[in-house]
Design a protein around this motif. Structure first.
Motif, PDB file in Angstrom:
ATOM      1  N   PHE A  66       0.982  -1.209  -0.023  1.00 28.41           N
ATOM      2  CA  PHE A  66       0.075  -0.036   0.128  1.00 28.41           C
ATOM      3  C   PHE A  66       0.837   1.137   0.100  1.00 28.41           C
ATOM      4  O   PHE A  66       0.264   2.378  -0.221  1.00 28.41           O
ATOM      5  CB  PHE A  66      -0.980   0.085   1.301  1.00 28.41           C
ATOM      6  N   ARG A  67       2.074   1.087   0.186  1.00 29.63           N
ATOM      7  CA  ARG A  67       2.968   2.224   0.443  1.00 29.63           C
ATOM      8  C   ARG A  67       3.135   3.006  -0.967  1.00 29.63           C
ATOM      9  O   ARG A  67       3.500   2.625  -1.992  1.00 29.63           O
ATOM     10  CB  ARG A  67       4.330   2.238   0.912  1.00 29.63           C
ATOM     11  N   CYS A  68       2.977   4.464  -0.851  1.00 29.25           N
ATOM     12  CA  CYS A  68       2.961   5.010  -2.152  1.00 29.25           C
ATOM     13  C   CYS A  68       3.454   6.521  -1.903  1.00 29.25           C
ATOM     14  O   CYS A  68       3.124   6.951  -0.728  1.00 29.25           O
ATOM     15  CB  CYS A  68       1.826   4.972  -3.110  1.00 29.25           C
ATOM     16  N   THR A  69       3.760   7.253  -2.807  1.00 28.71           N
ATOM     17  CA  THR A  69       4.368   8.643  -2.686  1.00 28.71           C
ATOM     18  C   THR A  69       3.408   9.643  -3.480  1.00 28.71           C
ATOM     19  O   THR A  69       3.153   9.220  -4.769  1.00 28.71           O
ATOM     20  CB  THR A  69       5.690   8.885  -2.918  1.00 28.71           C
ATOM     21  N   TYR A  70       3.011  10.611  -2.863  1.00 27.69           N
ATOM     22  CA  TYR A  70       2.257  11.809  -3.545  1.00 27.69           C
ATOM     23  C   TYR A  70       3.224  13.182  -3.565  1.00 27.69           C
ATOM     24  O   TYR A  70       3.710  13.272  -2.640  1.00 27.69           O
ATOM     25  CB  TYR A  70       0.968  12.254  -2.848  1.00 27.69           C
ATOM     26  N   VAL A  71       3.401  13.527  -4.905  1.00 19.93           N
ATOM     27  CA  VAL A  71       4.473  14.836  -4.829  1.00 19.93           C
ATOM     28  C   VAL A  71       3.414  15.929  -4.780  1.00 19.93           C
ATOM     29  O   VAL A  71       2.646  16.139  -5.784  1.00 19.93           O
ATOM     30  CB  VAL A  71       5.319  14.624  -5.972  1.00 19.93           C
ATOM     31  N   LEU A  72       3.742  16.994  -3.934  1.00 21.14           N
ATOM     32  CA  LEU A  72       3.197  18.213  -3.640  1.00 21.14           C
ATOM     33  C   LEU A  72       3.635  19.150  -5.105  1.00 21.14           C
ATOM     34  O   LEU A  72       4.785  19.090  -5.427  1.00 21.14           O
ATOM     35  CB  LEU A  72       3.089  18.823  -2.599  1.00 21.14           C
ATOM     36  N   PRO A  73       2.785  20.028  -5.635  1.00 20.74           N
ATOM     37  CA  PRO A  73       2.995  21.205  -6.598  1.00 20.74           C
ATOM     38  C   PRO A  73       4.058  22.300  -5.724  1.00 20.74           C
ATOM     39  O   PRO A  73       3.725  22.376  -4.738  1.00 20.74           O
ATOM     40  CB  PRO A  73       1.768  21.848  -7.173  1.00 20.74           C
ATOM     41  N   ASP A  74       5.002  22.562  -6.611  1.00 20.18           N
ATOM     42  CA  ASP A  74       5.809  23.489  -6.199  1.00 20.18           C
ATOM     43  C   ASP A  74       5.757  24.865  -6.814  1.00 20.18           C
ATOM     44  O   ASP A  74       6.414  25.537  -6.370  1.00 20.18           O
ATOM     45  CB  ASP A  74       7.246  23.058  -6.319  1.00 20.18           C
ATOM     46  N   GLY A  75       4.616  24.821  -7.646  1.00 23.43           N
ATOM     47  CA  GLY A  75       4.446  26.136  -8.265  1.00 23.43           C
ATOM     48  C   GLY A  75       5.607  26.659  -9.335  1.00 23.43           C
ATOM     49  O   GLY A  75       5.378  27.616 -10.198  1.00 23.43           O
ATOM     50  N   ILE A  76       6.763  25.936  -9.504  1.00 27.85           N
ATOM     51  CA  ILE A  76       7.764  26.191 -10.871  1.00 27.85           C
ATOM     52  C   ILE A  76       7.773  25.222 -11.586  1.00 27.85           C
ATOM     53  O   ILE A  76       7.419  25.239 -13.028  1.00 27.85           O
ATOM     54  CB  ILE A  76       9.056  26.428  -9.902  1.00 27.85           C
ATOM     55  N   SER A  77       8.043  23.837 -11.347  1.00 20.72           N
ATOM     56  CA  SER A  77       8.406  22.852 -12.189  1.00 20.72           C
ATOM     57  C   SER A  77       7.215  22.214 -12.525  1.00 20.72           C
ATOM     58  O   SER A  77       6.838  21.921 -13.652  1.00 20.72           O
ATOM     59  CB  SER A  77       9.337  21.696 -11.338  1.00 20.72           C
ATOM     60  N   TYR A  78       6.155  22.336 -11.510  1.00 17.14           N
ATOM     61  CA  TYR A  78       4.769  21.664 -11.816  1.00 17.14           C
ATOM     62  C   TYR A  78       3.704  22.430 -10.985  1.00 17.14           C
ATOM     63  O   TYR A  78       4.040  22.420  -9.827  1.00 17.14           O
ATOM     64  CB  TYR A  78       4.971  20.057 -11.605  1.00 17.14           C
ATOM     65  N   THR A  79       2.723  22.586 -11.382  1.00 17.57           N
ATOM     66  CA  THR A  79       1.458  23.259 -10.922  1.00 17.57           C
ATOM     67  C   THR A  79       0.588  22.385 -10.241  1.00 17.57           C
ATOM     68  O   THR A  79      -0.696  22.851  -9.555  1.00 17.57           O
ATOM     69  CB  THR A  79       1.061  24.485 -11.766  1.00 17.57           C
ATOM     70  N   ARG A  80       0.514  20.959 -10.656  1.00 20.93           N
ATOM     71  CA  ARG A  80      -0.379  20.015 -10.000  1.00 20.93           C
ATOM     72  C   ARG A  80       0.205  18.923  -9.290  1.00 20.93           C
ATOM     73  O   ARG A  80       1.573  18.576  -9.670  1.00 20.93           O
ATOM     74  CB  ARG A  80      -1.189  19.442 -11.228  1.00 20.93           C
ATOM     75  N   GLY A  81      -0.222  18.351  -8.322  1.00 18.27           N
ATOM     76  CA  GLY A  81       0.347  17.077  -7.599  1.00 18.27           C
ATOM     77  C   GLY A  81      -0.008  15.826  -8.255  1.00 18.27           C
ATOM     78  O   GLY A  81      -0.729  15.992  -9.276  1.00 18.27           O
ATOM     79  N   PHE A  82       0.824  14.846  -8.043  1.00 18.16           N
ATOM     80  CA  PHE A  82       0.957  13.846  -8.925  1.00 18.16           C
ATOM     81  C   PHE A  82       1.314  12.393  -8.028  1.00 18.16           C
ATOM     82  O   PHE A  82       2.149  12.791  -6.946  1.00 18.16           O
ATOM     83  CB  PHE A  82       1.810  13.779 -10.001  1.00 18.16           C
ATOM     84  N   VAL A  83       1.114  11.459  -8.376  1.00 18.12           N
ATOM     85  CA  VAL A  83       1.533   9.950  -7.636  1.00 18.12           C
ATOM     86  C   VAL A  83       2.848   9.848  -8.391  1.00 18.12           C
ATOM     87  O   VAL A  83       2.989   9.744  -9.454  1.00 18.12           O
ATOM     88  CB  VAL A  83       0.644   8.905  -7.943  1.00 18.12           C
ATOM     89  N   LYS A  84       3.945   9.573  -7.405  1.00 19.25           N
ATOM     90  CA  LYS A  84       5.273   9.614  -7.813  1.00 19.25           C
ATOM     91  C   LYS A  84       5.548   8.351  -8.771  1.00 19.25           C
ATOM     92  O   LYS A  84       6.156   8.315  -9.808  1.00 19.25           O
ATOM     93  CB  LYS A  84       6.351   9.457  -6.689  1.00 19.25           C
ATOM     94  N   ASN A  85       5.090   7.041  -8.307  1.00 13.47           N
ATOM     95  CA  ASN A  85       5.165   5.859  -9.122  1.00 13.47           C
ATOM     96  C   ASN A  85       3.844   5.308  -9.122  1.00 13.47           C
ATOM     97  O   ASN A  85       3.209   4.504  -8.401  1.00 13.47           O
ATOM     98  CB  ASN A  85       5.845   4.931  -8.369  1.00 13.47           C
ATOM     99  N   PRO A  86       3.203   5.692 -10.328  1.00 14.88           N
ATOM    100  CA  PRO A  86       1.592   4.895 -10.370  1.00 14.88           C
ATOM    101  C   PRO A  86       1.636   3.535 -10.244  1.00 14.88           C
ATOM    102  O   PRO A  86       0.600   3.040  -9.747  1.00 14.88           O
ATOM    103  CB  PRO A  86       1.191   5.758 -11.782  1.00 14.88           C
ATOM    104  N   ASP A  87       2.610   2.758 -10.907  1.00 11.37           N
ATOM    105  CA  ASP A  87       2.362   1.213 -10.960  1.00 11.37           C
ATOM    106  C   ASP A  87       2.653   0.907  -9.639  1.00 11.37           C
ATOM    107  O   ASP A  87       1.908  -0.352  -9.323  1.00 11.37           O
ATOM    108  CB  ASP A  87       3.502   0.662 -11.912  1.00 11.37           C
ATOM    109  N   GLU A  88       3.446   1.435  -8.684  1.00  8.07           N
ATOM    110  CA  GLU A  88       3.696   1.159  -7.319  1.00  8.07           C
ATOM    111  C   GLU A  88       2.358   1.235  -6.561  1.00  8.07           C
ATOM    112  O   GLU A  88       2.016   0.490  -5.787  1.00  8.07           O
ATOM    113  CB  GLU A  88       4.800   1.993  -6.956  1.00  8.07           C
ATOM    114  N   ALA A  89       1.656   2.407  -6.820  1.00  6.41           N
ATOM    115  CA  ALA A  89       0.219   2.616  -6.210  1.00  6.41           C
ATOM    116  C   ALA A  89      -0.950   1.646  -6.477  1.00  6.41           C
ATOM    117  O   ALA A  89      -1.815   1.293  -5.604  1.00  6.41           O
ATOM    118  CB  ALA A  89       0.039   4.072  -6.432  1.00  6.41           C
ATOM    119  N   LYS A  90      -0.576   0.776  -7.558  1.00 10.06           N
ATOM    120  CA  LYS A  90      -1.676  -0.315  -7.952  1.00 10.06           C
ATOM    121  C   LYS A  90      -1.253  -1.580  -7.561  1.00 10.06           C
ATOM    122  O   LYS A  90      -2.133  -2.590  -7.928  1.00 10.06           O
ATOM    123  CB  LYS A  90      -1.925   0.050  -9.420  1.00 10.06           C
TER     124      LYS A  90
END
Length: 472
Positions: A252-276
């Motif tokens: 179940f362990r997975c990582t969500y990356v928060l938006p930093d406002g510079i490189s990306y403005t939306r959050g995303f799942v770090k490793n989608p395959d791992e989350a599944k």
């Protein structure tokens, strides 16, 4: 026949369009927002509608927003309208800038929560007839529209033949189990849980803030986390054991990356395959291989202690483990949140038990799930698993999830608005001016009751002739 505007005015999302269309023309969050960098309250931009992935509409709700710590104002709280002035502002933007309609030449089909207070009903009538000058109005509740649409879409089903169903609406503000008979919602049998998508998001915010980073002001981001990563567990004790395992053994362990406002403005799942990876689990009793030994527990605790010391607060990401299934678990066990209310399965049984015994077998076999909170993976399977032991043995349990739980209510309204007899069911502005907004069994409410009776005589065959409007 004038244009009929169909407006599903939800606490989280507004779905608006025209009668006879397959999908709404516009979906917008029912709120105003103000980013930290702005001084004015702004209207959210419309959400793009994808017929192949319309269920992801809520996830896209904040696609254009400055998500970081945006303040939000909502006209609806706990399902009911509390700020008519704010709702007028949002509707004015919707009708003028997005739908481009002339209310004085249009009719309105509006959804309204069950058990709305008379004072709120009067405020709504004033908005529609006095502020916007709509030519006529028809008010409906969500369960009857869901039943109406499903009966037309599945003509050979028991739901259509018996004209009876149990609609479970898990929405933004609350959850209802509502029996529907011949297009009428049986109000005396409706059961409600004061728990919806908003409460689940708030609970996830608290868990993440306690265990990782302070995200109490990040409502839109945590909404996205909930919709992308949360699921319903089919075996909670087993999954709690797995969530304690270290390393790759923790599915179940997975990582969500928060938006930093510079490189990306939306959050995303770090490793989608791992989350599944959790999808490989089946609904089986815990096996010895899934057990956690004492030395593993001690190692896990020590590793967690070390990890806490090594937490880098400058990192713009956080991990999730058991939060992923503990948050949706609240729908089935509200008492875990300190709420003195029954879970969803018991709520359904109480709703059915409040109806005539002759309806019980049909209701259990015609359960329809709608609302965004039913989109959690394994939701229907878990509900059936909890229902089966408490439902009489002679009754079958059959649960159907709408093809698009977010748009199901609106599509039912669109189908009804395309009926030839719809105009006769509406309350006109002249009737409103003559009778006022006395929503008892006199005045304007008598017109709505008249319209509901006419709806009960709209045949399903008549609606099926309209199905051509709903084909690709």
């Amino acid at each position: 026949m004038s244009n009929v505007v169909v407006l599903d005015n939800g606490g989280g999302l507004i779905k608006a369009g025209f009668g006879g269309d397959l999908d709404p023309s516009v979906i917008i969050p029912n709120c105003l927002y103000r980013p930290l960098s702005a001084k004015k309250w702004l209207h959210p931009s419309p959400i793009s509608i994808s017929t192949t992935a319309a269920a992801a509409a809520a996830t896209e709700a904040s696609s254009d927003l400055d998500l970081t710590s945006a303040s939000v104002r909502r006209p609806i709280d706990r399902g009911y309208l509390i700020n008519p002035d704010l709702q007028r502002d949002i509707w004015s933007h919707l009708f003028t800038s997005l739908l481009h309609v002339s209310p004085s030449n249009s009719s309105l089909l509006l959804t309204e929560p069950l058990f709305t207070l008379p004072s709120i009903q009067r405020a709504t009538d004033e908005l529609i007839f006095e502020d916007f000058n709509f030519a006529s109005l028809y008010v409906s509740d969500s369960p009857s529209l869901v039943h109406f649409y499903e009966a037309s879409r599945r003509p050979t089903s028991l739901l259509s033949r018996a004209q009876c169903s149990l609609v479970v609406d898990c929405g933004f503000s609350f959850t209802h189990a509502a029996p529907v008979f011949q297009n009428f919602t049986l109000n005396y049998a409706v059961k409600r849980i004061d728990l919806g998508g908003k409460a689940l998001t708030n609970y996830l915010k608290e868990l993440v803030s306690y265990r990782a980073l302070n995200v109490m002001d990040e409502t839109f981001i945590i909404d996205d986390v909930k919709e992308k990563l949360c699921f319903v567990s089919l075996n909670v004790p087993r999954d709690l054991q797995i969530a304690r395992k270290p390393g790759k053994e923790n599915l179940f362990r997975c990582t969500y990356v928060l938006p930093d406002g510079i490189s990306y403005t939306r959050g995303f799942v770090k490793n989608p395959d791992e989350a599944k990876r959790y999808l490989s689990l089946t609904d089986e009793a815990s096996s010895p291989s899934l057990g956690v030994k004492n030395d593993e527990i001690e190692l896990d605790v020590s590793e967690k202690t070390e990890n806490r010391k090594k937490i880098d607060l400058t990192k713009n990401e956080f991990d999730l483990t058991n939060e992923r299934f503990l948050v949706p678990e609240m729908i089935f066990h509200p008492s875990d949140l300190g709420m003195n209310q029954a879970g969803l399965a018991e709520c359904i049984v109480r709703a059915v038990s409040s109806c005539h015994p002759h309806l019980h077998p049909v209701l259990y076999e015609s359960i329809v799930l709608t609302g965004g909170s039913t989109l959690f993976h394994n939701f229907a399977e878990r509900l059936e698993k909890e229902l089966r032991p408490i439902v009489p043995d002679e009754c079958k349990v059959k649960i159907t999830t709408q093809e698009d739980p977010i748009l199901g209510v609106w599509r039912g309204g669109s189908l009804l608005a395309s009926s030839p007899s719809f105009e006769a069911m509406c309350v006109t502005k002249a009737e409103y001016e003559e009778l006022g907004s006395a929503r008892g069994f006199t005045g304007i409410q008598s017109c709505f009751v008249r319209g509901r009776k006419r709806l009960s005589h709209v045949t399903i065959e008549e609606m099926r002739r309209k199905d051509v409007l709903f084909k690709d």
